[in-house]
Write a protein that holds these residues in place. Structure first.
Motif, mmCIF file in Angstrom:
data_model
loop_
_atom_site.group_PDB
_atom_site.id
_atom_site.type_symbol
_atom_site.label_atom_id
_atom_site.label_comp_id
_atom_site.label_asym_id
_atom_site.label_seq_id
_atom_site.Cartn_x
_atom_site.Cartn_y
_atom_site.Cartn_z
ATOM 1 N N LYS A 11 1.212 -1.570 0.108
ATOM 2 C CA LYS A 11 0.188 0.148 -0.127
ATOM 3 C C LYS A 11 0.938 1.283 0.291
ATOM 4 O O LYS A 11 1.453 0.969 0.704
ATOM 5 C CB LYS A 11 -1.255 0.023 1.231
ATOM 6 N N PRO A 12 0.326 2.623 -0.883
ATOM 7 C CA PRO A 12 1.130 3.880 -1.206
ATOM 8 C C PRO A 12 1.561 4.718 0.204
ATOM 9 O O PRO A 12 2.566 4.863 0.416
ATOM 10 C CB PRO A 12 0.205 4.365 -1.885
ATOM 11 N N GLU A 13 1.196 3.971 1.054
ATOM 12 C CA GLU A 13 0.968 4.528 2.358
ATOM 13 C C GLU A 13 2.224 4.085 3.554
ATOM 14 O O GLU A 13 1.865 4.301 4.685
ATOM 15 C CB GLU A 13 0.233 5.073 3.030
ATOM 16 N N LEU A 14 2.166 2.964 3.181
ATOM 17 C CA LEU A 14 3.039 2.058 4.293
ATOM 18 C C LEU A 14 4.675 1.968 4.069
ATOM 19 O O LEU A 14 5.152 2.599 2.231
ATOM 20 C CB LEU A 14 3.136 1.016 3.968
ATOM 21 N N LEU A 15 5.634 2.498 4.503
ATOM 22 C CA LEU A 15 6.999 2.056 4.877
ATOM 23 C C LEU A 15 6.978 0.600 3.484
ATOM 24 O O LEU A 15 6.217 -0.355 3.740
ATOM 25 C CB LEU A 15 7.782 1.803 5.241
ATOM 26 N N ASP A 16 8.074 0.616 2.589
ATOM 27 C CA ASP A 16 8.422 -0.107 1.906
ATOM 28 C C ASP A 16 10.496 -0.666 1.915
ATOM 29 O O ASP A 16 11.108 -0.271 1.455
ATOM 30 C CB ASP A 16 8.298 0.214 0.324
ATOM 31 N N PRO A 17 10.301 -1.149 2.911
ATOM 32 C CA PRO A 17 11.883 -1.489 3.237
ATOM 33 C C PRO A 17 12.448 -2.449 1.998
ATOM 34 O O PRO A 17 13.772 -1.347 1.993
ATOM 35 C CB PRO A 17 12.031 -2.535 4.603
ATOM 36 N N GLY A 40 7.378 -5.111 -5.071
ATOM 37 C CA GLY A 40 5.471 -5.682 -5.332
ATOM 38 C C GLY A 40 6.156 -7.048 -5.432
ATOM 39 O O GLY A 40 7.598 -7.716 -5.525
ATOM 40 N N LYS A 41 5.251 -7.896 -5.579
ATOM 41 C CA LYS A 41 5.137 -9.591 -5.992
ATOM 42 C C LYS A 41 4.064 -9.953 -7.863
ATOM 43 O O LYS A 41 3.385 -9.266 -8.214
ATOM 44 C CB LYS A 41 4.303 -10.217 -4.961
ATOM 45 N N ARG A 42 4.555 -10.091 -8.039
ATOM 46 C CA ARG A 42 4.179 -10.844 -9.216
ATOM 47 C C ARG A 42 3.836 -12.055 -9.746
ATOM 48 O O ARG A 42 5.067 -12.866 -8.880
ATOM 49 C CB ARG A 42 5.162 -10.019 -10.750
ATOM 50 N N PHE A 43 2.459 -12.734 -9.626
ATOM 51 C CA PHE A 43 1.752 -14.418 -9.638
ATOM 52 C C PHE A 43 1.981 -14.649 -11.984
ATOM 53 O O PHE A 43 1.404 -13.578 -12.058
ATOM 54 C CB PHE A 43 1.479 -14.400 -9.251
ATOM 55 N N GLU A 44 1.964 -15.534 -11.866
ATOM 56 C CA GLU A 44 1.380 -15.867 -13.052
ATOM 57 C C GLU A 44 0.818 -16.844 -12.876
ATOM 58 O O GLU A 44 1.777 -18.515 -12.584
ATOM 59 C CB GLU A 44 2.714 -16.227 -14.106
ATOM 60 N N ILE A 45 -0.319 -18.054 -13.111
ATOM 61 C CA ILE A 45 -1.256 -18.061 -13.465
ATOM 62 C C ILE A 45 -1.434 -19.078 -14.361
ATOM 63 O O ILE A 45 -1.284 -18.096 -15.520
ATOM 64 C CB ILE A 45 -2.522 -18.212 -12.117
ATOM 65 N N THR A 46 -1.223 -20.414 -14.533
ATOM 66 C CA THR A 46 -1.873 -21.130 -16.030
ATOM 67 C C THR A 46 -3.195 -21.652 -15.788
ATOM 68 O O THR A 46 -2.821 -22.535 -14.140
ATOM 69 C CB THR A 46 -0.801 -22.355 -15.650
ATOM 70 N N VAL A 47 -3.713 -21.761 -16.588
ATOM 71 C CA VAL A 47 -5.550 -22.325 -16.102
ATOM 72 C C VAL A 47 -5.922 -23.193 -17.033
ATOM 73 O O VAL A 47 -4.732 -22.997 -18.507
ATOM 74 C CB VAL A 47 -6.699 -21.110 -16.352
ATOM 75 N N ILE A 62 -9.611 -15.450 -5.619
ATOM 76 C CA ILE A 62 -7.685 -15.964 -5.752
ATOM 77 C C ILE A 62 -6.563 -14.560 -5.306
ATOM 78 O O ILE A 62 -6.134 -14.226 -4.163
ATOM 79 C CB ILE A 62 -7.017 -16.973 -6.214
ATOM 80 N N ALA A 63 -6.697 -13.730 -6.375
ATOM 81 C CA ALA A 63 -5.611 -12.287 -6.258
ATOM 82 C C ALA A 63 -5.927 -11.606 -4.813
ATOM 83 O O ALA A 63 -5.010 -11.298 -3.755
ATOM 84 C CB ALA A 63 -5.870 -11.764 -7.050
ATOM 85 N N GLU A 64 -7.104 -11.904 -3.995
ATOM 86 C CA GLU A 64 -7.634 -11.091 -3.410
ATOM 87 C C GLU A 64 -7.325 -11.049 -1.613
ATOM 88 O O GLU A 64 -7.060 -10.789 -0.743
ATOM 89 C CB GLU A 64 -9.026 -10.072 -3.245
ATOM 90 N N GLU A 65 -8.086 -12.615 -2.055
ATOM 91 C CA GLU A 65 -7.755 -13.177 -0.817
ATOM 92 C C GLU A 65 -6.725 -14.296 -0.377
ATOM 93 O O GLU A 65 -6.541 -14.359 0.905
ATOM 94 C CB GLU A 65 -9.198 -14.467 -0.583
ATOM 95 N N ASN A 69 -2.154 -9.863 1.421
ATOM 96 C CA ASN A 69 -2.522 -9.855 2.451
ATOM 97 C C ASN A 69 -3.322 -8.227 2.214
ATOM 98 O O ASN A 69 -2.654 -6.950 2.317
ATOM 99 C CB ASN A 69 -1.279 -9.330 3.045
ATOM 100 N N SER A 70 -4.498 -8.177 2.449
ATOM 101 C CA SER A 70 -5.127 -7.109 2.166
ATOM 102 C C SER A 70 -4.610 -5.318 3.208
ATOM 103 O O SER A 70 -5.244 -4.693 2.971
ATOM 104 C CB SER A 70 -7.004 -6.827 2.348
ATOM 105 N N VAL A 71 -4.282 -5.932 4.569
ATOM 106 C CA VAL A 71 -3.985 -5.134 5.286
ATOM 107 C C VAL A 71 -3.153 -4.032 4.889
ATOM 108 O O VAL A 71 -2.824 -3.432 4.904
ATOM 109 C CB VAL A 71 -3.165 -5.553 7.331
ATOM 110 N N ILE A 72 -1.565 -5.035 4.624
ATOM 111 C CA ILE A 72 -0.621 -3.959 3.624
ATOM 112 C C ILE A 72 0.191 -4.215 2.372
ATOM 113 O O ILE A 72 0.651 -3.091 1.872
ATOM 114 C CB ILE A 72 0.768 -4.574 4.553
ATOM 115 N N GLU A 73 -1.307 -4.471 1.137
ATOM 116 C CA GLU A 73 -0.731 -5.359 -0.284
ATOM 117 C C GLU A 73 -1.802 -4.490 -0.641
ATOM 118 O O GLU A 73 -3.709 -5.553 -0.036
ATOM 119 C CB GLU A 73 -0.261 -6.104 0.029
ATOM 120 N N ASP A 74 -1.918 -4.133 -2.170
ATOM 121 C CA ASP A 74 -3.231 -4.364 -2.271
ATOM 122 C C ASP A 74 -2.947 -4.287 -4.295
ATOM 123 O O ASP A 74 -2.074 -4.780 -4.568
ATOM 124 C CB ASP A 74 -2.890 -2.182 -3.273
#
Length: 93
Positions: A11-17, A40-47, A62-65, A69-74
């Motif tokens: 999230k933009p308002e949080l520190l990113d060490p 950040g993180k990148r996920f590649e999902i094959t279906v 899946i992405a949201e849940e 981590n919705s507390v610290i990430e978007d």
């Protein structure tokens, strides 16, 4: 098999060490044009099968849940790439 890419960022308002450490290393190695980095993180999902609205909805859930981590990430992007909707999910112009 379609590949779907999910991007998650702090999230933009949080520190990113980690981003701060990378920015510092870039500055120390002479890359002074860089003033900030966020990591950040990148996920590649094959279906299997076509990417219809049900698959898209499940990937969004899946992405949201699970992937973030919705507390610290978007979840900042979900790229379904060239995956087209199944024929029964498209609309005529």
């Amino acid at each position: 098999m379609p590949t779907i890419v999910v991007d998650v960022m702090p999230k933009p308002e949080l520190l990113d060490p980690q981003g701060k450490a990378v920015a510092g290393a870039l500055n120390r190695t002479g890359h002074s044009l860089v003033t900030g980095v966020r990591q950040g993180k990148r996920f590649e999902i094959t279906v299997d099968g076509p990417v219809d609205e049900a698959v898209r909805a499940e990937i969004r859930t899946i992405a949201e849940e699970i992937l973030s981590n919705s507390v610290i990430e978007d979840v900042v992007a979900i790229d379904f790439g060239d995956a087209e909707l199944a024929a029964d999910e498209t609309t005529e112009a």
